[in-house]
Structure formats: structure tokens, C-alpha cells
Design an enzyme around this catalytic site. Structure first.
Site, mmCIF file in Angstrom:
data_model
loop_
_atom_site.group_PDB
_atom_site.id
_atom_site.type_symbol
_atom_site.label_atom_id
_atom_site.label_comp_id
_atom_site.label_asym_id
_atom_site.label_seq_id
_atom_site.Cartn_x
_atom_site.Cartn_y
_atom_site.Cartn_z
ATOM 1 N N LYS A 75 0.772 -1.181 0.057
ATOM 2 C CA LYS A 75 -0.059 -0.006 0.066
ATOM 3 C C LYS A 75 0.945 1.421 -0.052
ATOM 4 O O LYS A 75 0.706 2.247 0.875
ATOM 5 C CB LYS A 75 -0.879 0.177 1.188
ATOM 6 C CG LYS A 75 -2.201 0.922 0.668
ATOM 7 C CD LYS A 75 -3.469 0.377 1.692
ATOM 8 C CE LYS A 75 -4.465 1.587 1.551
ATOM 9 N NZ LYS A 75 -5.306 1.625 0.160
HETATM 10 N N1 PMP Z 1 -6.922 -2.863 -3.464
HETATM 11 C C1 PMP Z 1 -6.541 -1.517 -3.686
HETATM 12 C C2 PMP Z 1 -5.648 -1.323 -4.589
HETATM 13 C C3 PMP Z 1 -7.016 -0.863 -2.450
HETATM 14 O O1 PMP Z 1 -6.531 0.647 -2.535
HETATM 15 C C4 PMP Z 1 -7.872 -0.998 -1.633
HETATM 16 C C5 PMP Z 1 -8.152 -0.016 -0.412
HETATM 17 N N2 PMP Z 1 -7.348 -0.030 0.609
HETATM 18 C C6 PMP Z 1 -8.139 -2.339 -1.589
HETATM 19 C C7 PMP Z 1 -7.923 -3.539 -2.729
HETATM 20 C C8 PMP Z 1 -9.194 -2.909 -0.587
HETATM 21 O O2 PMP Z 1 -8.609 -3.115 0.835
HETATM 22 P P1 PMP Z 1 -9.245 -2.980 1.999
HETATM 23 O O3 PMP Z 1 -10.368 -3.838 2.051
HETATM 24 O O4 PMP Z 1 -8.276 -3.478 3.129
HETATM 25 O O5 PMP Z 1 -9.459 -1.517 2.257
#
Ligand code: PMP
Length: 313
Positions: free
Chosen positions: A155
Site C-alpha cells: 500500500k
Molecule cells: N486494492 C486496492 C488497490 C486498494 O487501494 C484497496 C483499498 N485499501 C483495496 C484493494 C481494498 O483493501 P481494504 O479492504 O483493506 O480496504
């Protein structure tokens, strides 16, 4: 009450939290972040933070990839988050954004011999995708960035240029969201969401090796599907054409919640209506994040000390 930030190891009004224009992370994308939901529960007069510690565990991993020293434990980060949310005093749903970054005001591409810093902000966030209507999507002409280029599991802020290119292309072409494929043409994820298909009653979703962010909503939905509905999820490579033949499809994400996909590349998903399993998972997911399913209160951290009725013992 102004919005607040935790910045330079203290709580302060957001308007006072500023960084210099030479900050390394601004120039080179050398930061990692997370996004956490706070759901306002009017009945309980309480703000419930969803799976906070899991978000910080993921963030610690991102920091290891970027060689960022984040000098707080998971528990300490949860405590800081609760304190920030409580100080801010919102009485509506919020979105919390912690971000750890290379803070040296120095030109020069590298990860080593740089200082690190960390902040958390809390803000309101409008609906990301229309969870009622369902999203019309296209496969992107941009390919998902590979783990051998920038690891998606980190991330990392720089990675989001890939998402931004895809999202803007999709929106400008009249679609709600983009679906990115891997360099070898398999389905990876949305610009800010994981993706699930329903095929012959089973849930199918891309594996971590297809350059997805390991989503916390993804994990939540997989657990709810298994434990509450007896539906297991297969993590496997998905071909592009399976997007066109799936019975149902949906996105998951902290911002996007569980968002149905009703169309891909101008082909209706299933009969073009929101799928039955999607609807049921969406209902159960909202129940859980809003603190309305006692079985999952352990995932909900109450942020307001005075009106604690759930979770915190
Ligand atoms: N993929 C990406 C590229 C994202 O930015 C996110 C958002 N955080 C997600 C998937 C979903 O992750 P989460 O459920 O932990 O928010």
C-alpha cells in the site's frame, strides 16, 4: 470542532499540520498508508472503528518493504487512532488515514539514510461507489503494477499512480470503475478495491500472487461467506473472459464497502441486476461493520470512552 491530525507526535488541528515542499515522499512516492473506517452508531452514540489493528499490521509490513521505521506497536497505533477520533468528535461515518513516509527534505532517489515520520488524519468520506445501483466497469488499458516493480501488498503511495491512471481513464470513458489485469492478462483488482466473482455458487477471487492488495474487506467477506452462509472462496487466477460469464461480481474495500458490479465492458453481469449472494453478503457486511452482529464485535473498537456499550469489555 476543527478536524484534527496526529502529526509530529502530537494532536493538532489539521490546518496546522504541514510538510515542506522538499519532503522525499512527495517527490518519490516513498510512503505507505492505510484507510480505516469509523462507523457512527447513532443508537449507541458510539463510533466503531473496524479492524483497526489488522490495518496497522498491514501497514507495518508496508513499512518493512520501504525501510520506514514506524516506532509504534499495533496496540499503540490503535490507541492513538482512538484518541484522535475521540478528539475530533465526529457524529457521522469517518475515514481514517494513517501515513508513514520518508520525511527528509532531500533530493535523491533511495530508501536508506533518510528520516521517517508518521501522521494520522480523520475525515468524512462521501460514498465511493454506489452500493445500491451497482458499478458499470471496464477492463483498463493500464496493467496492474507487478510485485517485481512496486509491491502492491505494501500500500505504497507511489503505486497509486497506477490506480489513478486506470480510474481516470474509466471515468472519462463513462464507466464507474476500472478492473486492472496483470501483465499476463489475468484479473487483478479495481483501482481501490478487490474483486470477487460468483461462479456456480462459489466465490472466486484472485490470489495474492496476482498483485492485489490483501484487502481487509476481502478477508471479512471471505470469513462471513464461510461462517454465515457456508460458501467457500476459491483464490485462483481468473481469466478476463470469466468477467463476462460470471453469475455475479462485486468489489470489496474499506472505502467501497461491498459494491456490486452490474456491467463489465458493456456486457451485463448475470442478468444485469445485483446478484443474490452479493446482496446477502453486503447486508451481512454492513451489519458487522455497524456493530449489529454480536458475534463480530471483536472487530469493532469503540472510539468514544463515555458511551461505550459494545466491544471494549
Ligand atoms: N486494492 C486496492 C488497490 C486498494 O487501494 C484497496 C483499498 N485499501 C483495496 C484493494 C481494498 O483493501 P481494504 O479492504 O483493506 O480496504
Amino acid at each position: 470542532m476543527p478536524p484534527y491530525a496526529f502529526f509530529h507526535k502530537q494532536f493538532m488541528p489539521l490546518a496546522e499540520a504541514k510538510i515542506g515542499i522538499l519532503t522525499h515522499a512527495l517527490h518519490y512516492g516513498t510512503a505507505c498508508f492505510d484507510g480505516i473506517r469509523g462507523q457512527w452508531n447513532d443508537e449507541q452514540q458510539q463510533m466503531l472503528l473496524f479492524r483497526v489493528k489488522d490495518h496497522y499490521e498491514r501497514m507495518h509490513k508496508g513499512c518493512r518493504i520501504l525501510k520506514i521505521d514506524l516506532p509504534y506497536s499495533g496496540d499503540e497505533l490503535c490507541k492513538l487512532t482512538v484518541e484522535l477520533v475521540e478528539t475530533s468528535g465526529y457524529r457521522e461515518n469517518v475515514y481514517i488515514r494513517p501515513l508513514a513516509y520518508k520525511s527528509s527534505e532531500q533530493i535523491g532517489v533511495r530508501l536508506h539514510d533518510l528520516e521517517d515520520d508518521f501522521f494520522i488524519i480523520v475525515a468524512t468520506l462521501p460514498d465511493y461507489l454506489d452500493a445500491e445501483k451497482g458499478a458499470r466497469c471496464c477492463t483498463s488499458s493500464w496493467r496492474r503494477i507487478d510485485d517485481s516493480m512496486i509491491p502492491a501488498r505494501g500500500k505504497i503511495t507511489g503505486t497509486y499512480v497506477n490506480s489513478a491512471l486506470a480510474k481516470t481513464e474509466a471515468n472519462k470513458r463513462g464507466f464507474d470503475e476500472a478492473i486492472l489485469l496483470t501483465h499476463d492478462g489475468h484479473v487483478s483488482e479495481g483501482s481501490g478495491e478487490n474483486i470477487f466473482l460468483v461462479l456456480e455458487g462459489k466465490l472466486v477471487t484472485p490470489p495474492s500472487s496476482d498483485n492485489i492488495l490483501m484487502g481487509i474487506t476481502r478477508d471479512t467477506v471471505m470469513q462471513l461467506a464461510q461462517k454465515e452462509l457456508g460458501v467457500s472462496t476459491v483464490e485462483r487466477q481468473i481469466d478476463r473472459s470469466e468477467l463476462y460469464t460470471a453469475d455475479e461480481a462485486f468489489f470489496t474495500g474499506t472505502a467501497a464497502h461491498v459494491s456490486p458490479i452490474v456491467e463489465v465492458d458493456e456486457r451485463p453481469v448475470g442478468n444485469g441486476e445485483i446478484g443474490k449472494l452479493t446482496k446477502e453478503l453486503q447486508r451481512r457486511y454492513f451489519e458487522v461493520i455497524n456493530g449489529k452482529n454480536p458475534k463480530y464485535l471483536g472487530w469493532c473498537t469503540p472510539a468514544y470512552a463515555k458511551t461505550v456499550k459494545a466491544g471494549r469489555g
